[in-house]
Motif scaffolding. Sequence first.
Motif, PDB file in Angstrom:
ATOM      1  N   ASN A  86       0.385  -1.135  -0.381  1.00 45.62           N
ATOM      2  CA  ASN A  86       0.079  -0.210  -0.248  1.00 45.62           C
ATOM      3  C   ASN A  86       0.956   1.410  -0.404  1.00 45.62           C
ATOM      4  OD1 ASN A  86      -3.015  -0.780   0.267  1.00 45.62           O
ATOM      5  ND2 ASN A  86      -2.574  -2.389   1.563  1.00 45.62           N
ATOM      6  N   ASP A 113      -5.007  -5.307  -2.449  1.00 46.13           N
ATOM      7  CA  ASP A 113      -6.638  -5.635  -2.283  1.00 46.13           C
ATOM      8  C   ASP A 113      -6.683  -6.838  -2.245  1.00 46.13           C
ATOM      9  OD1 ASP A 113      -6.538  -3.313  -2.605  1.00 46.13           O
ATOM     10  OD2 ASP A 113      -7.612  -3.274  -4.091  1.00 46.13           O
ATOM     11  N   LYS A 165      -7.942  -8.101   1.485  1.00 47.04           N
ATOM     12  CA  LYS A 165      -9.720  -9.229   1.300  1.00 47.04           C
ATOM     13  C   LYS A 165      -9.457 -10.702   2.262  1.00 47.04           C
ATOM     14  CE  LYS A 165     -12.079  -7.955  -3.099  1.00 47.04           C
ATOM     15  NZ  LYS A 165     -12.196  -8.919  -4.128  1.00 47.04           N
ATOM     16  N   LYS A 171      -1.145  -2.620  -5.613  1.00 48.18           N
ATOM     17  CA  LYS A 171      -2.903  -1.848  -4.995  1.00 48.18           C
ATOM     18  C   LYS A 171      -3.900  -3.409  -5.568  1.00 48.18           C
ATOM     19  CE  LYS A 171      -5.835   0.916  -2.243  1.00 48.18           C
ATOM     20  NZ  LYS A 171      -5.608   0.546  -1.407  1.00 48.18           N
TER      21      LYS A 171
END
Lengths: 364, 220
Positions: free
Chosen positions: B180, B206, B210, B202
């Motif tokens: 990030n 992501d 999750k 990214k």
Amino acid sequence: MSDTAVTISKTLTPGKRLAPGLGIPMSKTMTPSKSLPVNLGIPISKTITPSKTAVGSISIAVTIVKSLTPSGVIHKVNLGIGISKTLTPSKAISIATGVVMHKSIEPSGRINAGIGEAPCLLYVNDLQNRVWDLLDDDGTYYTPAEVLHALNVAQRVFCLLTFVLQTTFQFELTNGQALYTISSQIPNFLKPLRVSYNGVRLIPETIHTLNLLNDAWQATPGPVTHYFQEGFDLLGIYPQPASGTNYLTFTYAAEPQALVGQNDAPQIPAEQQIHLVDFACWWCRLKEGGAELQEATEYLKRFLGAAQHYQGYVMSKSRGQLYDTKPMDISTVDKSRFEFKQGKAPQGKIKTPKAPKPPKERAE
Amino acid sequence: MATLNVETLIADLWPIFHATSTVDAIFVTDSELTQYFADYLKRLAMNVGCFVGVDDSFIVLNEGQQIYAAPPLFLDALHITILPTEDLPLQPLDASSTYELENLDDAYQTTQSSAANPIEQWYADKIGPGQLGFYPVPGAGDAGRIAQVIMHSFPCSLDAAHTDVNIDTPAVIGDWLELNVIYEAMVKESDYQLPESAASAKSLADMLGKTIGVLWGKSQ
């Protein structure tokens, strides 16, 4: 000019680690790169001692016998003179003709493949070299520390996605205590897989379900039957043993130890270690962007595909998937999100505003 | 659980930013990177709820005081218990709301606890952020008792001066943070902007986010 018998004894230091293998015969024919100022029929006997400690305490004894034919001219004649010299070459062996090498190796570590094959276990040195090969570098642009970090990230991500490392630990309980900090006893903890007390498996709960079961769950003495794990580090048990020395048998998904030295090997299975190279290539290419990153994205996708495949294998080993915690199913992840096309904005929705069109010229 | 060091994490990233240390970094500074790490730790705490702490000293009950400031770094409460004393047993509380309490007792804001009517509920709505209320209001018998709060919290210790450098998470969370931070540093407006690298980092962040949510999220 006349012939003479010269004996040269050399001690060489190889520049690279020799791959272990039982009784591997090697035969090599080399061409000297330099003219040798010696005579015809010179027997040379060399003893080579590796400069590095062989992995897994492997002892290597190499004997090289050389027969040379001089290509140069002898300017000085010393009939019947015996010459004995001990040399320490600064380079790897590159001057030998008709060299026969014989190795006797007794590996103390495991042998992963058949005799004569390279070992499956990849060490940091091997992995780094593979990354540099793919990136067409020698450690100058992508530094060893950079590649090592990428390999460490790769291994940790692989373990997170697959739960491949599983460990059982005896977790000590304090009488009458309901809440524990897991990291105080287990430093490499990720998630619990199976917890038992006196051989009886505990039922995994949450704080909410424990409240429904018994709102005084924090102060109920008795043998442990339920547990919960909240956040990274909080463990709760219900009921709490009141006397004696008590332990939970705690089976958990673990994090790998960081790779540090050149002779460290990843903890994930040997056959899976090749995937770490894929991830490391992608990681290193991040600083490039453009076509280089675009190509490396295929490596990332291959790494994730391998992790997905292995995750299925790990889960299938547990009949009925009886782990308390399961890794996330990454088969549903849309891997096309990692792709982008040159010249177009990637899916991060980052767009450069178009420049305004110049005003049309009026016709004169 | 590994204790990560933000200085080490930043040092890992300098090669990606074509630097060897903060000294020769051009397009991004050490303080910026530290700020990105701190921000994403807070996002992780808020979105996933993976920092769960137990405070058993901050809230000391006073006679007649209905509302109390929550412990530092409080996000929300998972469970509240009045700890036992020599004379009184442990008193677990149920979560409630002002709507329920109004229906239960019009004078819920002033009714005091007693031996026959001990504190049974806590609530957090309509009293502002970072506040906790108790019903009945602690009476004389409960004065001095401590409310133990099991809570979601957020880390807030990183600063540009590196007075505190520790991040108490599994090591793989440090990797997620780095992805990030790479995104933030490469997407910001500068001569070093690399939108494709930022987006690629990214995308993986992501996906890992999750996974982190599934494993350590509030649903667990």
